[in-house]
Design a protein around this motif. Structure first.
Motif, PDB file in Angstrom:
ATOM      1  N   THR A 342     -25.645 -58.548 -36.787  1.00 34.31           N
ATOM      2  CA  THR A 342     -26.698 -59.520 -37.091  1.00 34.31           C
ATOM      3  C   THR A 342     -28.043 -58.846 -37.327  1.00 34.31           C
ATOM      4  O   THR A 342     -28.839 -59.314 -38.148  1.00 34.31           O
ATOM      5  N   LEU A 343     -28.302 -57.745 -36.627  1.00 38.28           N
ATOM      6  CA  LEU A 343     -29.550 -57.012 -36.849  1.00 38.28           C
ATOM      7  C   LEU A 343     -29.627 -56.427 -38.260  1.00 38.28           C
ATOM      8  O   LEU A 343     -30.713 -56.284 -38.824  1.00 38.28           O
ATOM      9  N   ALA A 344     -28.465 -56.087 -38.833  1.00 36.59           N
ATOM     10  CA  ALA A 344     -28.442 -55.349 -40.096  1.00 36.59           C
ATOM     11  C   ALA A 344     -29.091 -56.101 -41.246  1.00 36.59           C
ATOM     12  O   ALA A 344     -29.575 -55.493 -42.193  1.00 36.59           O
ATOM     13  N   GLY A 345     -29.104 -57.427 -41.191  1.00 37.90           N
ATOM     14  CA  GLY A 345     -29.686 -58.181 -42.288  1.00 37.90           C
ATOM     15  C   GLY A 345     -31.197 -58.223 -42.284  1.00 37.90           C
ATOM     16  O   GLY A 345     -31.811 -58.659 -43.260  1.00 37.90           O
ATOM     17  N   LEU A 346     -31.812 -57.746 -41.212  1.00 37.55           N
ATOM     18  CA  LEU A 346     -33.254 -57.922 -41.061  1.00 37.55           C
ATOM     19  C   LEU A 346     -34.066 -56.921 -41.875  1.00 37.55           C
ATOM     20  O   LEU A 346     -34.935 -57.309 -42.664  1.00 37.55           O
ATOM     21  N   LEU A 347     -33.816 -55.637 -41.699  1.00 32.98           N
ATOM     22  CA  LEU A 347     -34.691 -54.642 -42.333  1.00 32.98           C
ATOM     23  C   LEU A 347     -34.659 -54.697 -43.860  1.00 32.98           C
ATOM     24  O   LEU A 347     -35.722 -54.643 -44.497  1.00 32.98           O
ATOM     25  N   PRO A 348     -33.479 -54.807 -44.521  1.00 32.18           N
ATOM     26  CA  PRO A 348     -33.516 -54.938 -45.983  1.00 32.18           C
ATOM     27  C   PRO A 348     -34.269 -56.184 -46.448  1.00 32.18           C
ATOM     28  O   PRO A 348     -35.026 -56.131 -47.428  1.00 32.18           O
ATOM     29  N   SER A 349     -34.080 -57.297 -45.763  1.00 35.13           N
ATOM     30  CA  SER A 349     -34.762 -58.536 -46.161  1.00 35.13           C
ATOM     31  C   SER A 349     -36.265 -58.428 -45.932  1.00 35.13           C
ATOM     32  O   SER A 349     -37.064 -58.906 -46.753  1.00 35.13           O
ATOM     33  N   ILE A 350     -36.659 -57.813 -44.820  1.00 30.75           N
ATOM     34  CA  ILE A 350     -38.085 -57.634 -44.540  1.00 30.75           C
ATOM     35  C   ILE A 350     -38.722 -56.743 -45.593  1.00 30.75           C
ATOM     36  O   ILE A 350     -39.812 -57.024 -46.101  1.00 30.75           O
ATOM     37  N   ALA A 351     -38.043 -55.639 -45.936  1.00 28.80           N
ATOM     38  CA  ALA A 351     -38.597 -54.721 -46.936  1.00 28.80           C
ATOM     39  C   ALA A 351     -38.723 -55.401 -48.298  1.00 28.80           C
ATOM     40  O   ALA A 351     -39.699 -55.175 -49.032  1.00 28.80           O
ATOM     41  N   LYS A 352     -37.749 -56.231 -48.651  1.00 27.62           N
ATOM     42  CA  LYS A 352     -37.821 -56.933 -49.935  1.00 27.62           C
ATOM     43  C   LYS A 352     -39.015 -57.880 -49.964  1.00 27.62           C
ATOM     44  O   LYS A 352     -39.761 -57.930 -50.958  1.00 27.62           O
ATOM     45  N   LEU A 353     -39.225 -58.637 -48.892  1.00 26.45           N
ATOM     46  CA  LEU A 353     -40.377 -59.539 -48.827  1.00 26.45           C
ATOM     47  C   LEU A 353     -41.690 -58.772 -48.807  1.00 26.45           C
ATOM     48  O   LEU A 353     -42.683 -59.206 -49.395  1.00 26.45           O
ATOM     49  N   ALA A 354     -41.706 -57.628 -48.121  1.00 20.44           N
ATOM     50  CA  ALA A 354     -42.927 -56.823 -48.073  1.00 20.44           C
ATOM     51  C   ALA A 354     -43.321 -56.359 -49.465  1.00 20.44           C
ATOM     52  O   ALA A 354     -44.501 -56.354 -49.829  1.00 20.44           O
ATOM     53  N   ARG A 355     -42.328 -55.977 -50.244  1.00 17.34           N
ATOM     54  CA  ARG A 355     -42.609 -55.562 -51.624  1.00 17.34           C
ATOM     55  C   ARG A 355     -43.225 -56.702 -52.418  1.00 17.34           C
ATOM     56  O   ARG A 355     -44.142 -56.499 -53.223  1.00 17.34           O
ATOM     57  N   GLN A 356     -42.739 -57.927 -52.200  1.00 18.30           N
ATOM     58  CA  GLN A 356     -43.202 -59.065 -52.983  1.00 18.30           C
ATOM     59  C   GLN A 356     -44.518 -59.646 -52.482  1.00 18.30           C
ATOM     60  O   GLN A 356     -45.150 -60.440 -53.182  1.00 18.30           O
TER      61      GLN A 356
END
Length: 418
Positions: A342-356
């Motif tokens: 469940t933790l694994a989905g957090l960092l990629p999603s956070i990084a994608k939002l940070a870029r946007q």
């Protein structure tokens, strides 16, 4: 029409008006492959010293058992502290001079420092070089900046998930290699082997990674976008929520580290098997994350990053609670696998939002701050976990961490509406 007339009609800089991701659309998959390999090798080299770090500290002249433990903790945490301090700086320089130079700098710097660690003569030199490795290194952080800014927006979650899988695999395999190599080539030889692995990543980065980045074109593109329309204003509420969430991901994962051996010992594991079982349990969260990081990153591309972030925070918080009630070590290991998934989905999603959330010209700087927040969580997590375990009891660590994650989900839900 003659050739001179054609040259007058041809645009002087046809690619200057394109965004950074569009200019690198032919390179990003190949660059992703190199970044995954480089992140894997550098994190293997940084984490492989875990099994023998206390032995190396003893070889360097530290004799007291308590001092060995203390210096081992300081030496291990120094790298994360250094990376947390400099990640925003390297991100800003990546925006100004390109992503590839930051990757090359990190790989070469870490290869040299890792080799030098094999020739130190005092524990102070060991700590200093581990700190320098964090200050000048950070290949994984630089990879996040490159992949996060080059991948198309509709594939960014998947790409960052693949990159995260490589980093997690490095953290998982590193201690296993560190348990074997010293028996064959010695402790000092193991550091030289680590430096050689990173040197291979440096060569691949230099000769295989391609980047279409010209500072002059980048400046012209930024000026043109400012003249055409105001630069996208950063949403500081969203940015702050993302930074806090990124820190919480690592804090939750690392909070159990100081107490895990003692906690497992209380589950009836025999003393001669305690260290091995503790290592297996610690690796379980990384194993779970490897299984789902890419899939959850792709899911974020389909249903939205905020949905994945909120859902994963709630699920992780709920999975933390049963860990306080286990009666066998394998039950704890299974729950840690679920937590990693469940933790694994957090960092990629956070990084994608940070870029946007910021203008393209500030993408590297923003992702650098994100990396800094993660490493802060990696440093603070064990401290908080140890303090809670001492003052409130070992089981309280799971309750407090789970509550913090659910509260963070509420923060994310609020931030997505702002």
């Amino acid at each position: 029409m003659n050739q001179a007339a054609h040259s007058l009609l041809r645009p002087a800089h046809p690619r200057a008006s394109l965004g950074y991701a569009e200019r690198n659309e032919l390179h990003w998959k190949r660059n992703l492959a190199v970044c995954v390999f480089g992140s894997f090798t550098t994190l293997v080299s940084l984490s492989m010293l875990l099994p023998f770090l206390p032995l190396y500290v003893r070889q360097l002249g530290v004799e007291s058992p308590s001092a060995i433990i203390q210096w081992s903790g300081v030496a291990f945490g120094a790298t994360f502290l250094g990376t947390a301090a400099t990640a925003p700086l390297w991100g800003r320089l990546a925006d100004r001079y390109g992503r590839k130079p930051m990757l090359v700098r990190a790989a070469i710097g870490m290869a040299v420092v890792m080799s030098l660690i094999g020739v130190v003569h005092s524990v102070h030199q060991l700590v200093a070089l581990r700190l320098i490795a964090g200050l000048v290194g950070g290949y994984s952080s630089a990879s996040t900046v490159m992949v996060g800014s080059q991948a198309p927006r509709e594939r960014a979650g998947w790409a960052l998930g693949i990159l995260s899988t490589g980093a997690l695999a490095g953290n998982l395999v590193g201690p296993l290699i560190g348990g074997l190599l010293p028996e064959w080539i010695g402790i000092r030889g193991t550091f030289f082997a680590g430096g050689a692995m990173i040197a291979v990543a440096a060569l691949l980065t230099i000769f295989v990674v391609k980047e279409d980045f010209n500072p002059a074109d980048h400046a012209k593109s930024r000026t043109a976008s400012q003249a055409a329309a105001p630069m996208r204003r950063s949403n500081y509420v969203v940015v702050a929520a993302l930074l806090v969430t990124a820190m919480m991901v690592l804090l939750a994962n690392m909070s159990i580290e100081p107490i895990i051996t003692v906690y497992i010992g209380g589950l009836g594991v025999q003393a001669n098997h305690l260290t091995r079982i503790a290592g297996v349990v610690m690796a379980c969260s990384a194993l779970g994350s490897m299984l789902t990081a890419a899939r959850l990153g792709a899911l974020a591309d389909r249903i939205g990053s905020w949905n994945v972030i909120v859902g994963c925070l709630v699920l992780t918080g709920l999975v933390m609670i049963p860990q306080a009630f286990v009666v066998e070590w394998w039950q704890l290991a299974g729950l840690r696998v679920l937590m990693g998934m469940t933790l694994a989905g957090l960092l990629p999603s956070i990084a994608k939002l940070a870029r946007q959330s910021v203008d393209e010209s500030k993408t590297g700087q923003m992702l650098g701050y994100l990396q800094s927040a993660q490493f802060c969580g990696q440093v603070v997590g064990p401290v908080i976990g140890g303090a809670i375990g001492v003052s409130l009891g070992l089981h309280s660590v799971f309750f407090v961490t789970g509550t913090l994650l659910v509260a963070c989900a509420g923060l994310a839900q609020w931030a997505r509406k702002s």
